[in-house]
Design a protein around this motif. Structure first.
Motif, short mmCIF file in Angstrom:
data_model
loop_
_atom_site.label_atom_id
_atom_site.label_comp_id
_atom_site.label_asym_id
_atom_site.label_seq_id
_atom_site.Cartn_x
_atom_site.Cartn_y
_atom_site.Cartn_z
N LYS A 388 0.81 -1.23 0.00
CA LYS A 388 0.00 0.00 0.00
C LYS A 388 0.83 1.27 0.00
CE LYS A 388 -4.11 -2.03 2.00
NZ LYS A 388 -4.90 -2.15 3.22
N GLN A 390 3.29 3.20 -2.08
CA GLN A 390 3.75 3.11 -3.46
C GLN A 390 4.48 4.36 -3.91
OE1 GLN A 390 -0.19 1.93 -4.88
NE2 GLN A 390 0.84 0.18 -5.82
N LEU A 392 5.97 6.24 -7.79
CA LEU A 392 5.52 6.40 -9.16
C LEU A 392 6.69 6.06 -10.06
CD1 LEU A 392 2.87 7.33 -10.32
CD2 LEU A 392 3.75 9.65 -10.39
N TYR A 394 8.11 6.11 -14.09
CA TYR A 394 7.85 6.70 -15.40
C TYR A 394 8.61 5.92 -16.44
CZ TYR A 394 7.84 9.92 -19.30
OH TYR A 394 7.69 10.47 -20.53
N ASN A 404 3.10 5.70 -17.00
CA ASN A 404 2.86 6.15 -15.64
C ASN A 404 2.30 5.01 -14.83
OD1 ASN A 404 2.59 8.61 -14.06
ND2 ASN A 404 0.44 7.95 -13.94
N PHE A 409 7.14 1.15 -3.40
CA PHE A 409 8.15 2.18 -3.19
C PHE A 409 9.51 1.56 -2.89
CE2 PHE A 409 10.73 5.10 -0.88
CZ PHE A 409 10.51 6.30 -1.51
N THR A 413 16.02 4.78 -6.60
CA THR A 413 15.64 4.48 -7.98
C THR A 413 16.39 5.42 -8.90
OG1 THR A 413 13.70 5.74 -7.46
CG2 THR A 413 13.41 3.38 -7.80
N GLY A 427 -2.94 16.39 -14.13
CA GLY A 427 -2.21 16.08 -12.91
C GLY A 427 -2.57 14.71 -12.36
N ILE A 428 -3.82 14.31 -12.56
CA ILE A 428 -4.28 13.02 -12.04
C ILE A 428 -4.88 12.24 -13.19
CG2 ILE A 428 -5.95 11.88 -10.52
CD1 ILE A 428 -4.10 13.18 -8.71
N PHE C 97 9.74 14.36 0.75
CA PHE C 97 8.70 13.66 0.01
C PHE C 97 7.48 14.54 -0.28
CE2 PHE C 97 10.71 9.96 2.14
CZ PHE C 97 11.10 9.30 0.98
N PHE C 100 0.90 11.69 -1.52
CA PHE C 100 -0.49 11.70 -1.99
C PHE C 100 -1.24 10.62 -1.23
CE2 PHE C 100 -0.52 14.20 -6.04
CZ PHE C 100 0.80 14.58 -6.02
N PRO C 107 -1.39 9.88 -9.69
CA PRO C 107 -0.68 11.09 -10.07
C PRO C 107 0.05 10.87 -11.39
CG PRO C 107 -0.17 10.49 -7.81
CD PRO C 107 -0.97 9.38 -8.37
N ALA C 109 2.94 11.10 -13.78
CA ALA C 109 4.39 11.34 -13.70
C ALA C 109 4.84 12.41 -14.68
CB ALA C 109 5.13 10.05 -13.97
N LEU C 112 4.22 15.79 -13.36
CA LEU C 112 5.12 16.16 -12.27
C LEU C 112 6.53 16.44 -12.81
CD1 LEU C 112 3.84 13.47 -9.79
CD2 LEU C 112 3.60 15.95 -9.51
N ASP C 118 11.13 15.62 -8.84
CA ASP C 118 11.75 14.30 -8.94
C ASP C 118 10.76 13.26 -8.45
OD1 ASP C 118 13.21 12.02 -8.81
OD2 ASP C 118 14.89 12.88 -7.67
N ILE C 119 10.32 12.41 -9.35
CA ILE C 119 9.25 11.49 -8.96
C ILE C 119 9.74 10.42 -7.98
CG2 ILE C 119 7.75 11.82 -10.95
CD1 ILE C 119 8.88 9.19 -12.06
N ASN C 120 11.05 10.32 -7.79
CA ASN C 120 11.54 9.40 -6.77
C ASN C 120 11.15 9.87 -5.37
OD1 ASN C 120 12.81 7.57 -8.47
ND2 ASN C 120 14.55 8.94 -8.69
N LEU C 122 8.26 10.84 -4.55
CA LEU C 122 6.81 10.82 -4.50
C LEU C 122 6.35 9.58 -3.74
CD1 LEU C 122 4.97 12.83 -5.99
CD2 LEU C 122 4.31 10.86 -7.38
N LEU C 123 5.39 9.78 -2.88
CA LEU C 123 4.89 8.67 -2.09
C LEU C 123 3.38 8.64 -2.24
CD1 LEU C 123 6.62 6.87 -0.33
CD2 LEU C 123 6.04 8.29 1.62
N VAL C 124 2.82 7.50 -2.63
CA VAL C 124 1.38 7.41 -2.80
C VAL C 124 0.85 6.36 -1.83
CG1 VAL C 124 -0.50 7.01 -4.42
CG2 VAL C 124 1.66 7.99 -5.23
N ILE C 125 -0.08 6.78 -0.98
CA ILE C 125 -0.75 5.84 -0.07
C ILE C 125 -2.13 5.61 -0.66
CG2 ILE C 125 -1.41 5.35 2.31
CD1 ILE C 125 1.50 6.08 2.21
N CYS C 146 8.66 15.36 4.88
CA CYS C 146 7.77 15.62 3.75
C CYS C 146 7.60 17.11 3.54
CB CYS C 146 6.39 15.00 4.01
SG CYS C 146 6.49 13.23 4.29
#
Lengths: 491, 1039, 252
Positions: A388, A390, A392, A394, A404, A409, A413, A427-428, C97, C100, C107, C109, C112, C118-120, C122-125, C146
């Motif tokens: 859960k 995560q 992103l 590219y 995308n 995570f 990287t 954006g989304i 960070f 989201f 989101p 990429a 962004l 830098d998408i590294n 980025l944290l998505v819960i 963050c």
């Protein structure tokens, strides 16, 4: 280390390590999985070969392949013409090296001086073990028993120099274990020099003056040979002939931490495990501290009464060693664990650790926020589960779904640099596009995307930017059959 | 303006695509030029420009397509360039602009290495006539305006700005920027699709090509490729939607202003080959008359005189004098340098060429050939290839460069295309198929298997034909086959012009240093009616010349090709040919030829001509051999479907054998016009590459059945045409080759030792290795002396020993031995007698050469054996200068063992590829390691159908395309060769022995065919290679 | 709940324990502290009008409530503002960070990256229960690792908001809560609450609550796309005649 020429050595040659490894896997399965036994047995007994692409040769083959006329040294094309269904595995030196190290680990229990001769040989210094085991025969019995248990094919031989032992082992079809110098010399004489460590260029030179075996070599005064081959080859020859001592480097077993604790009373509540864990983790911390090391992962097996052992792995995003750090991570994870049976014992394993870098004070401030970040992630993952949390990713692909993607995570990287990206991007994105249901006025477009024919996920879409009546800016597309979909928001 | 576009405010009804690349922009575009023009016509464009990147290589194809199909569309010639990040397209409105463009391409290409180009500022500044289309770079507006200003200084009103629209993201921003640039420089905007494909369906192929170019897989291309299929020729109504109408009509107007057509190109021969006071016709006639006196000292017959007049007339009406004179000039040079040559080709076998000494085919011998070769109605350009000695052709090439200068001379190009294997490998890689699998496919697909297509063979090899991946794999391979890969140099086709060549066609660097290549190939040159001179290399001519030289020196016997042919057909020579004693003989030495010789029994020159042409895939695939044999032997009646056909086929007993006959049949029996017949001929030459031949199938078959021929007969003729394919053999070539075949047979018969030496000194060539040739010489009772440091020279030579000529093998046989070292030795020998190895060491030869000498046993006269010799050489002490003189001779070391016979054999093979003293079979036989078997020499005495067992070294294994499923294996023992035939079923059942054996035992049935040809039809194959190892051990134990 | 507003009266905090308690909970606002807050660092939004309305900009940390339907440029506005603040961090190699929590999609990429994020980092819960989402947001906000936490939730209780606000303050970060719920949640204990609506290229912002200063009339920001919508043009002056002249020249 250097040794005199009086020591007795054993050389153990494993002619088909990788192939045996594959066979072992089958054996492992057939014992447990009765449903597929016959199919697996057929697979196990099918002709198999290990192929080395750098030399375009088969280098190990099983008996079934031998029966089909396939030989070591054959090219792939020829072998597949001889038997089209030959199972071919690419040679992986690392596999053999690992296997060799495992064998060494097991032998280390019974014998001390072991040398790894990568990728497929082990050298044992027998001399100093003879007294312990009451002579060569006793020593060999122990070694042989140990080796047979590993299920690898092997050939061993004894001699008074490492090179001589190796040459005999590679040359013979059976074990050759004796202390008798004259017997050793007799068999050694027949051995072809081709298996020795003499440089190929010098080997060829010698072959072309008719010197093929150790005996041929022995007839010639050493000084005469010395003027005609290079120094490395000469050293090998001298060792082989027992004129110079062997130089070797002994194997050191790796260190890892294992501790098992039997509880004095059974525990049913994970909360109550805490003090015991703290105790063990302290020991781990001490173990690591002595080695100036930290670790990223530990494993704890909880032994449950009348139920299978519960094995949990705990990860930290950054290397740590103190028991306080670990106890926090473990506690978070244990919150979501329910025990089905009382625990009567646990064992903690830490297989790998890394040496701590001497920390630089100037960098400390910077590292502190990084550490805050990593410990945040460790916390999140422990509580929510790794899936859960995560990040992103590219990818270079015109298909937005491919470009995308949400991925587990990971820190460290690759950096994606931000050059040449489109402006006017939503954006989304929706996880999957939805049929467009509202009225939208077109602002811009089309941008045509027709791609992905190669992986069966082709898309043909005309993308537009549109605005709904209540002001939302939407990313929508039209398919070739005029279906409209909503794919994203300009948030 | 005739073609002024129908212009109204918001719709432009016509369009001209002015930026369009074909697949001659290698890997950048995915359609053939022919497809481009056809599609443009189909979409109703008024014009299309082919603008390959710094190249004119594809434009002739487009031109031919329009011409051949009478398409009402204008072709504009142009080229695209990338210069400092800016894209420029030059278009040629007139002939001057065309020359200019060719010159710029030439300059840019010549500056860079092969396959690349470098445009210079200077090139652009010198352009006075070309139109320039400019596609501003994606850089900032400011920088582009600076650029535009610079371009405008030089191109003035001839500069236009191109707006391309591919429906990509953010494209509108770029177009608006371009509009601003155009406004601020007041440039007209031209709309373009910048087409890279003729049809959007080619997108997968285009992306595959891009992946090949980048060396990655298609998936890895990511965004470095096209987002969609818009880079193609698009319908006009669609263009009207996405472009401003004005930009479309601008393109049409600009196209209308381009008036140049490739048909304007006229070729001028170099003037200097004709003396100033004579016309070419007069000069040619004078030379022919001079030649008549030389060639026919006793005067010409009335018939021949008539033919000469007819030929000269034809040459004059077709304006071919310069062509003949140019070749005359080249062969005169060769003659003066004593370089042997021989002309061939349709025009070469004319009396004029005989008189000009271009060919040695004596018309009094072969008058049957006359008249057939230059044909006005066919309107083919004359075809003369001249073969020169392969070792000395470079001298001829240098002469041509020197005489005409590099600016006026260049080689024609050969377009190297994707073939099945290369296409499969490249496509496979871009789809991420592993290299191992690809190699496996390539090795296991039999392209000769007519019954099973490669597509279905692929599925047999484990590729699921219904999977998505397999489908795209197969479809991409199919599309890629026939795509040009790169330009290579033609083997010897020179184009020589009067003025600088670069005004006619762009010239670029070849892979070989100091060679330049024009951007057109043989077919393009023909399409534009330009002529080339073929200067080719032939090994047999070297061998014959070397033999002639030896005859003159050793036997004081002057000899030449005309001398031998003048002697007339010699029955003894033909008797040898009929016995198939033809190893080393030109053209008739292959296994297939040798098995046919005793059946065809050639007895005169024309029989040889037929022999050479008949054992080819064409006639065999068309099933023409057996009817020919039966008819010639009178076993079958010869009838002709019509008188016209009779005239074409009479000389070959009613069976079409030569390429010319097939073409003529198409004309007389199927009603092909001269032009169509010519296209058919070209399609035959390239059909494997492009598959164009199938187009002619229907026309040929209906044409013939309409004219009353049986459809089965027509089918057979078509089969043969496809069979001819690339191997198609014209009578005119066969006639020239037959002369060389006869001359080499004559030499082998009368002066065998001389012939073998000449042949061995001209290797590598032909079918056989030195070992096989020397075995053959030994069977002809010629003594062979091994390589020896006391006697050998670099070349093999004749020695006169004991009243016999023997062959002294030379150092050239020794692997790793250099000619310069050989000279050092012979030079030293001329003053001093060599008595010990130290002397040889002191010569300062490279170490490898010394080793090689020892391996070859060339030091055997100076040392006990080669082990001892080498041991002495290995020692690095005496090579120190100080010690050199003190250590004269070392005693042979006693602790070294003697090499066994087996060791000697292995060493012999390793160092020279042959053993004069030993044969492995003899050695095995003497060591009693072989079961009972029959020696090759004894086979003659066995009756037909007897059971037999033979053993030999596998010296040759061929599965010729002419015989499906059959393998010919030649087994060699010390007495000769036995010929084994293995049927596919036997081979499959005994794969191990069939594939692996080096020494093979065959049990089978002896068969005597027509003309006493002996074959063994294999039953059981037994691999005896392991016996060699036993021999090795055995020889060790008994030392 | 008692709502206390003191507009003009000055007082001493320690004199009144109740007030003291209220002040500690930041439930009271005093005009003097407005001045003090003004001196505290504010983050400029980049829009003069908005800055003015917000009394110099965003607070330097805390929770912001944004009421809007998805797709009005809401994320864009905040990312642009927070990005400037992050520049300093990035220069010192201190990567913080962007988090989201429960976003309404994935989101993008490419978006962004175009913003140079830098998408590294980025944290998505994603796909969590509300409880987990709030716990995560809280952990992130207070971790100090963050730059901002974007949280999508329909409704939050006073207590939840309070926890998040404190976390954000503690971690010196932002917690930006997007909701499309039209229900007014008055008097939430947070730093700033706004509503956004969009019409064509304009975004209207209504400030519902801020710690300092007054609610105002809505202000309008002009935020067009970069794109050009049409490339077709109809120019009167047609230059074809010139080309024809040229043709004749080149034929000469």
């Amino acid at each position: 280390m250097q040794f005199d020429t009086q020591s007795l050595w054993l050389y153990i040659y494993f002619p088909s390590l990788q192939l045996d490894l594959i066979q072992k896997q089958y054996t492992g399965i057939t014992e447990h999985d009765f449903a597929h036994t016959s199919e697996l047995r057929a697979k196990k007994n099918a002709p198999q070969a290990i192929y080395q692409s750098s030399s375009n040769q088969l280098i190990q083959i099983n008996n079934a392949a031998k029966v089909k006329g396939i030989k070591c040294g054959m090219g792939l094309a020829k072998a597949s013409l001889l038997y089209g269904d030959l199972q071919i595995f690419e040679y992986k030196r690392s596999l053999e090296e690992n296997a060799l190290e495992q064998i060494a680990q097991q032998l280390y229990i019974v014998t001390s001086d072991i040398v790894l001769a990568h990728p497929n040989g082990l050298i044992l210094r027998a001399q100093n073990m003879l007294n312990l085991y009451g002579g060569l025969a006793g020593y060999w019995r122990v070694i042989e028993y140990c080796l047979i248990k590993t299920n690898y094919r092997f050939i061993a031989s004894a001699a008074y120099s490492v090179h001589a032992a190796k040459l005999i082992a590679l040359h013979s079809k059976q074990h050759f274990i004796t202390k008798d110098r004259s017997k050793i010399q007799h068999i050694l004489d027949k051995c072809s020099l081709a298996y020795s460590d003499i440089e190929p260029k010098d080997l060829q030179k010698l072959a072309r003056v008719g010197m093929h075996t150790v005996k041929d070599l022995r007839r010639i005064p050493s000084a005469e040979v010395a003027g005609r081959v290079n120094r490395y080859s000469m050293n090998t020859i001298n060792e082989l002939l027992g004129l110079a001592p062997s130089k070797v480097k002994f194997y050191q077993p790796p260190s890892s931490f294992h501790e098992t604790i039997e509880l004095l009373y059974e525990i049913e509540n994970t909360e109550k495990l805490r003090p015991i864990l703290t105790h063990t983790l302290r020991n781990l911390a001490q173990f690591l501290c002595i080695r100036n090391a930290r670790t990223l992962q530990i494993k704890i097996d909880f032994l449950q009464r009348d139920a299978p052992c519960l094995s949990l792995t705990f990860n930290s995003a950054l290397p740590i060693y103190t028991h306080l750090d670990w106890i926090e991570i473990i506690s978070l994870k244990l919150e979501s664990v329910t025990l089905i049976a009382p625990i009567y014992g646990l064992s903690l394993h830490c297989e790998k650790h890394e040496t701590t870098q001497a920390s630089n004070d100037d960098l400390f401030a910077q590292r502190s926020s990084q550490i805050a970040g990593l410990s945040l992630i460790s916390r999140l993952m422990s509580k929510l589960g790794e899936s859960k949390v995560q990040g992103l990713s590219y990818a270079q692909d015109f298909r937005p779904e491919r470009a995308n993607q949400l991925v587990p995570f990971t820190s460290n990287t690759k950096k994606v640099t931000g050059v040449g990206f489109n402006h006017d991007q939503p954006g989304i994105l929706l996880t999957s596009p939805e049929v467009l249901t509202q009225q939208v006025s077109i602002i811009k477009g089309p941008e045509r995307i027709n791609t992905g024919w190669w992986d069966a996920q082709a898309i043909i879409r005309d993308y537009y930017i549109g605005q709904s009546q209540n002001g939302q800016r939407l990313w929508i597309y039209k398919t070739p059959n005029d279906q409209w979909y909503l794919h994203g928001f300009f948030t | 303006m005739a073609s002024s576009p129908n212009h109204n405010q918001d719709f432009c009804h016509s369009f001209a695509e002015l930026v369009c690349q074909s697949n001659f922009s290698f890997l950048d575009a995915a359609s053939h030029p022919e497809e481009m023009v056809r599609q443009a016509y189909f979409l109703g464009y008024q014009a299309i420009a082919i603008t390959d990147e710094c190249s004119m290589a594809g434009v002739v194809r487009a031109y031919s397509e329009i011409k051949n199909n009478h398409l009402p569309i204008k072709l504009i010639v142009g080229s695209k360039f990338i210069f400092q990040g800016q894209t420029l397209v030059l278009l040629c409105p007139n002939r001057k602009a065309y020359s200019e463009c060719c010159r710029i391409i030439t300059n840019a290409r010549r500056r860079a290495s092969k396959g690349k180009y470098e445009l210079a500022e200077w090139d652009l500044k010198t352009i006075k006539h070309c139109f320039c289309l400019w596609l501003p770079s994606p850089k900032g507006i400011k920088e582009n305006i600076e650029w535009g200003k610079w371009l405008k200084t030089y191109f003035k009103e001839r500069l236009f700005l191109v707006v391309k629209r591919w429906l990509t993201s953010n494209e509108e921003d770029k177009i608006v920027t371009d509009q601003t640039i155009a406004d601020s420089l007041s440039l007209d905007i031209i709309a373009s699709s910048c087409a890279l494909m003729h049809d959007p369906g080619r997108l997968p192929l285009l992306q595959c090509l891009q992946a090949i170019k980048r060396g990655c897989t298609i998936a890895e291309l990511g965004k470095n490729t096209l987002a969609n299929a818009e880079a193609c020729l698009r319908p006009i109504h669609k263009l009207n939607v996405i472009f401003d109408t004005e930009w479309l009509s601008n393109a049409c107007l600009l196209a209308a202003a381009c008036e140049f057509s490739l048909s304007e190109l006229a070729y001028e021969y170099p003037a200097e080959i004709v003396p100033q006071d004579l016309t070419p016709t007069e000069y040619l006639r004078a030379l022919v008359e001079k030649g008549i006196k030389y060639r026919f000292p006793e005067g010409v017959s009335h018939r021949i005189h008539e033919i000469i007049e007819k030929e000269l007339h034809l040459i004059q009406t077709q304006n071919y004098e310069h062509f003949f004179l140019t070749i005359y000039d080249v062969v005169q040079f060769a003659k003066s340098q004593n370089i042997l040559y021989q002309g061939r080709g349709s025009a070469a076998n004319s009396v004029v060429c005989y008189c000009l000494e271009i060919t040695a085919v004596d018309p009094s011998q072969i008058d049957v050939l006359f008249e057939r070769f230059i044909s006005k109605e066919r309107d083919e350009p004359p075809d003369i290839d001249v073969d020169f000695e392969h070792e000395r052709r470079e001298e001829v090439i240098q002469y041509i460069y020197q005489k005409y200068g590099r600016q006026r001379t260049a080689l024609a190009a050969t377009v190297v295309s994707y073939r099945f294997k290369s296409a499969l490998r490249e496509v496979g890689k871009t789809l991420g198929v592993s290299i191992l699998d690809l190699d496996f496919f390539i090795k296991n697909i039999n392209r000769r298997d007519g019954a099973l297509s490669w597509q279905s063979q692929l599925s047999d090899l484990g590729l699921d034909p219904n999977s998505h991946q397999a489908k795209i794999f197969i479809s991409l391979v199919e599309q890629l086959i026939g795509f040009p890969r790169h330009l290579s140099q033609h083997v010897g086709g020179f184009v020589i012009s009067d003025g600088p060549l670069y005004e006619l066609v762009p010239v670029e660097n070849a892979a070989m240093p100091e060679r330049t290549v024009i951007q057109w190939d043989k077919d393009d040159l023909e399409s534009l009616k330009l002529l080339k001179v073929d200067v080719l290399a032939l090994g047999m001519l070297t061998a014959i010349r070397k033999s002639f030289d030896m005859l003159r020196e050793q036997y004081e016997q002057p000899c030449s090709i005309p001398f031998i042919t003048k002697l007339g057909d010699d029955p003894q020579v033909y008797a040898r040919i009929q016995r198939a004693d033809t190893i080393g003989i030109f053209q008739i030495e292959s296994r297939a030829q040798m098995s046919m010789l005793p059946r065809l029994k050639p007895a005169c020159y024309y029989d040889l001509v037929v022999q050479i042409a008949i054992v080819r895939p064409g006639p065999i695939q068309g099933d023409m051999v057996h009817p020919y044999l039966r008819r010639r032997d009178g076993k079958e009646k010869i009838d002709y479907p019509s008188e016209k056909v009779k005239r074409v086929l009479q000389r070959t007993n009613g069976v079409p054998i030569f390429q010319e006959q097939v073409i003529q049949l198409a004309m007389v029996a199927a009603g092909f016009s001269g032009g169509e017949a010519d296209q058919l001929r070209r399609a035959m030459a390239t059909w494997k590459k492009t598959g164009e031949l199938t187009k002619f199938r229907a026309k040929l078959i209906t044409g013939m059945t309409e004219r009353g021929y049986e459809s089965a007969y027509a089918e057979r003729i078509f089969e043969q045409i496809t069979g001819f394919g690339e191997y198609g053999f014209p009578e005119s070539h066969s006639a020239s080759f037959a002369v060389l075949a006869y001359v080499s047979s004559w030499l082998k018969h009368y002066y065998p030792a001389v012939f073998y030496v000449g042949l061995l000194n001209s290797l590598p060539m032909g079918f056989y290795s030195p070992s096989q040739i020397i075995q053959d010489a030994k069977r002809h009772n010629i003594q062979i002396l091994p390589v020896c440091v006391l006697a050998s020279e670099y070349d093999h030579k004749l020695s006169f020993i004991g009243g016999n000529y023997v062959i002294q093998l030379g150092f050239r046989l020794v692997k790793g031995f250099k000619q310069s070292s050989s000279e050092v030795i012979t030079c030293y020998r001329s003053t001093t007698v060599i008595t010990n190895i130290q002397q040889v060491r002191n010569l300062g030869l490279p170490d490898t050469c010394l080793q090689a000498l020892a391996s070859a046993d060339a030091l055997s006269k100076l040392s006990d054996n080669r082990y001892a010799a080498r041991w002495q050489l290995l020692d690095n002490v005496p090579s120190l200068p100080l010690l050199r003189d003190t250590l004269k001779e070392q005693p042979a070391p006693t602790y070294l063992r003697q090499p066994s016979l087996f060791d000697e054999l292995i060493e012999d093979y390793a160092s020279t590829g042959l053993s004069v003293k030993q044969h492995p079979i003899a050695l095995l036989l003497n060591s009693r390691l072989l079961p009972r078997f029959t020696l090759a020499a004894q086979l003659q005495q066995l009756p037909h159908k007897s059971l037999v067992s033979v053993i030999g070294v596998v010296s040759c294994k061929q599965s010729p395309g002419t015989a499906a499923g059959v393998t010919f294996i030649t087994l060699e023992d010390h007495t000769g060769n036995s010929n084994v035939i293995v049927w596919q079923a036997s081979a499959r059942a005994q794969k191990q022995a069939y594939l692996n054996a080096k020494i093979l035992q065959v049990r089978g049935i002896l068969e005597r065919g027509d003309g006493d040809v002996i074959h063994i039809i294999a039953g059981k194959l037994i691999d005896l290679s392991y016996r060699l190892d036993e021999l090795n051990t055995k020889s060790r134990e008994f030392r | 709940m008692i709502i206390l507003c003191f507009y003009t009266v000055q007082f001493e905090l320690h004199m009144n324990p109740i007030l003291h308690e209220l002040a500690r909970k930041q439930w009271v606002w005093s005009a003097t502290s407005a001045k003090q807050q003004k001196q505290k660092k504010c983050i400029s939004t980049g829009f003069t009008e908005l800055d003015k309305a917000l009394n110099a900009g965003f607070p330097n940390a805390g929770m912001i409530h944004v009421q809007t339907i998805t797709g009005c440029g809401e994320l864009d506005l905040f990312i642009n503002i927070l990005k400037q603040q992050n520049v300093q961090n990035e220069q010192s190699g201190n990567n913080k960070f962007w988090v989201f929590v429960s976003p309404p999609g994935v989101p993008n990429a490419e978006y962004l990256l175009a913003q140079h994020i830098d998408i590294n980092n980025l944290l998505v819960i994603h796909k969590t229960t509300t409880e987990e989402a709030l716990w995560s947001a809280e952990q992130c906000a207070k971790s100090g690792a963050c730059i901002g936490v974007f949280l999508w939730q329909k409704r939050l209780s006073q207590l939840q908001v309070r926890k998040l606000e404190l976390s954000a303050q503690h971690g010196q970060s932002y917690c930006i809560w997007f909701t499309d719920s039209k229900v007014k949640q008055a008097n939430l204990p947070l730093s700033l609450s706004i509503s956004m609506t969009r019409h064509k290229n304009d975004i209207a912002i209504q400030i519902n609550k801020q710690r300092v200063g007054w609610t105002q009339q809505s202000i309008t920001l002009h935020r067009p796309f970069n794109c050009h919508t049409s490339i077709k043009r109809n120019k009167q002056a047609h230059r074809a005649a010139k080309i024809i002249n040229l043709t004749q020249q080149s034929l000469n």
